[in-house]
Design an enzyme around this catalytic site. Structure first.
Site, PDB file in Angstrom:
ATOM      1  N   GLY A 187     -25.191  35.437   2.145  1.00 36.37           N
ATOM      2  CA  GLY A 187     -26.275  36.034   1.408  1.00 36.37           C
ATOM      3  C   GLY A 187     -26.520  35.383   0.057  1.00 36.37           C
ATOM      4  N   THR A 188     -27.464  35.972  -0.698  1.00 34.40           N
ATOM      5  CA  THR A 188     -27.833  35.495  -2.026  1.00 34.40           C
ATOM      6  C   THR A 188     -27.472  36.558  -3.055  1.00 34.40           C
ATOM      7  OG1 THR A 188     -29.687  34.265  -1.072  1.00 34.40           O
ATOM      8  CG2 THR A 188     -29.751  34.648  -3.437  1.00 34.40           C
ATOM      9  N   VAL A 189     -26.961  36.118  -4.202  1.00 36.63           N
ATOM     10  CA  VAL A 189     -26.530  37.059  -5.244  1.00 36.63           C
ATOM     11  C   VAL A 189     -27.471  36.952  -6.450  1.00 36.63           C
ATOM     12  CG1 VAL A 189     -24.647  37.804  -6.737  1.00 36.63           C
ATOM     13  CG2 VAL A 189     -24.140  36.826  -4.489  1.00 36.63           C
ATOM     14  N   ASP A 235     -12.148  34.403   3.552  1.00 32.62           N
ATOM     15  CA  ASP A 235     -12.922  33.349   2.899  1.00 32.62           C
ATOM     16  C   ASP A 235     -12.398  33.134   1.473  1.00 32.62           C
ATOM     17  OD1 ASP A 235     -14.806  31.335   2.848  1.00 32.62           O
ATOM     18  OD2 ASP A 235     -16.459  32.644   2.264  1.00 32.62           O
ATOM     19  N   GLY A 258     -26.051  32.938  -7.371  1.00 30.07           N
ATOM     20  CA  GLY A 258     -25.177  32.363  -6.359  1.00 30.07           C
ATOM     21  C   GLY A 258     -25.771  32.487  -4.969  1.00 30.07           C
ATOM     22  N   GLY A 265     -22.825  31.607   2.484  1.00 32.63           N
ATOM     23  CA  GLY A 265     -23.105  31.716   3.911  1.00 32.63           C
ATOM     24  C   GLY A 265     -23.493  33.117   4.331  1.00 32.63           C
ATOM     25  N   LYS A 297     -25.997  41.625  -4.147  1.00 31.28           N
ATOM     26  CA  LYS A 297     -25.914  40.673  -3.038  1.00 31.28           C
ATOM     27  C   LYS A 297     -26.852  41.097  -1.918  1.00 31.28           C
ATOM     28  CE  LYS A 297     -22.669  38.767   0.303  1.00 31.28           C
ATOM     29  NZ  LYS A 297     -21.281  38.805   0.791  1.00 31.28           N
TER      30      LYS A 297
END
Length: 381
Positions: free
Chosen positions: A64-66, A177, A59, A62, A80
């Protein structure tokens, strides 16, 4: 040896600038009272993700990247990797980690720990197996249609989490969010709310916060967007959008649709006014047994989507209303041993009427067997 020393010094520098020592102090104060977040080493997480291999990415957002990773005991985790953190927000980051590490709610993705030895903090969460709610309701080519009963249960579980964060957590938390991509599902389609990267901790004596506007277009509270005043009602609006997604199976924004239908919220509210709600529902979720229930959920969504925050219900009220709908439906249809006369007597003890904008009314009831009163909202509150 020089390289190793430089690497050790660099890790110590990152650990300190990311608030590592402060975090250790906070966690040590809480240790022994309940499960606390663990501080992972950079090497552990590098090994767990095969050096952050792109094939392990599950995933991107906005904040970060998981990555999917496997710890030394072979347990899967979601790691994450945050974007660059503003140093002025380190104290808030520490508070967030310590608070989230204390949340033991079955419908919140559990924070297992973090790593502060890298330039940006790494957060380690439990791995949830069945993807996101977004994938299941919008990617119909790969996933069968989720039945209405399961959709309603997912809504109840998500509302329960937000109510807990707003009202029951030691320090109230505004998620900021809420959206279908941040609601994960396990193999039993149990909801797990995730991604607290934008969340705000709210002091007890504060009702609203002035912040830089953050969130996702289509889910963003219009009042918050215009005033920059963040309140708990901002989460209520976003949850209302998720309710509409669950009912319609349509994406929140889509430029592939006709102009009048591009914004799902606008299209939904217009359809309610035109008494054409059933025309925009997801295929196959409507049946003779759930017509009134869907109308009531639609009315609840309409109240959540009020432009003015003060006209929206609280998340506690929303959660109670949804739970009541499930209990009432179960009481009416599943308990075959209760005869009609007894059921009618129970349901007549307390009633309230909601108008659905299509000329019809629906009556909800007090269920004395559960000793719980459904909440009626007057004038959109």
């Amino acid at each position: 040896m020089l390289k190793k020393r430089r690497l050790i010094k660099l890790k110590e520098k990152f650990f300190q600038q990311n608030g590592g020592f402060l975090l250790q102090q906070q966690l040590s104060k809480r240790s022994g009272t309940c499960d606390t977040a663990r501080i992972f080493s950079a090497e552990e997480l590098k090994k767990a993700t095969n050096n952050f291999d792109e094939k392990r990415i599950i995933g991107k957002g906005g904040y970060g990247t998981v990555y999917k990773g496997f710890l030394i005991d072979n347990n899967p985790v979601a790691i994450k990797k945050s974007k660059i953190v503003d140093q002025s927000q380190i104290q808030q980051f520490i508070n967030e980690v310590t608070v989230l590490s204390q949340i033991n709610h079955r419908n919140v993705v559990k924070l297992l720990g973090c790593c502060l030895e890298t330039e940006v903090p790494l957060l380690v969460y439990e791995y949830v197996t069945n993807g996101t709610l977004f994938e299941h309701i919008h990617d119909n080519d790969n996933a069968p249609t989720i039945p209405w009963e399961t959709r309603l249960r997912i809504a109840v579980e998500t509302a329960g989490v937000l109510s807990y964060l707003h009202s029951a957590a030691a320090t109230p938390i505004i998620h900021r969010d809420v959206k279908s991509t941040n609601i994960l599902l396990d193999d039993n389609f149990t909801a797990k709310v995730s991604d607290f990267g934008a969340s705000k901790l709210v002091p007890m004596d504060v009702t609203q916060l002035s912040t830089m506007v953050q969130g996702t277009l289509g889910y963003l509270d219009p009042e918050y967007l215009h005033t920059s005043q963040l309140t708990e009602k901002s989460d209520v609006y976003s949850f209302g959008v998720v309710l509409v997604e669950l009912m319609t199976g349509k994406k929140v924004l889509s430029f592939d649709r006709p102009e009048a239908e591009r914004s799902l919220v606008t299209y939904f509210l217009f359809s309610l006014k035109q008494s054409s709600l059933f025309e925009i529902l997801e295929n196959d979720i409507l049946n003779d047994d759930n017509t009134e229930q869907i109308k009531e959920v639609a009315e609840l969504a309409r109240m959540c989507l009020s432009v003015k925050g003060e006209e929206r219900p609280t998340m506690k009220e929303v959660a109670m209303e949804l739970e009541g709908l499930i209990r009432m439906n179960k009481h009416l249809w599943d308990d075959v041993e209760v005869n009609i006369e007894e059921t009618e007597h129970l349901l007549s003890e307390m009633t309230f009427t909601c108008n659905y904008g299509d000329g019809s009314n629906s009556t909800a009831a007090y269920d004395s067997m559960k000793d719980h009163t459904l909440v009626a909202f007057d004038g959109g509150r």
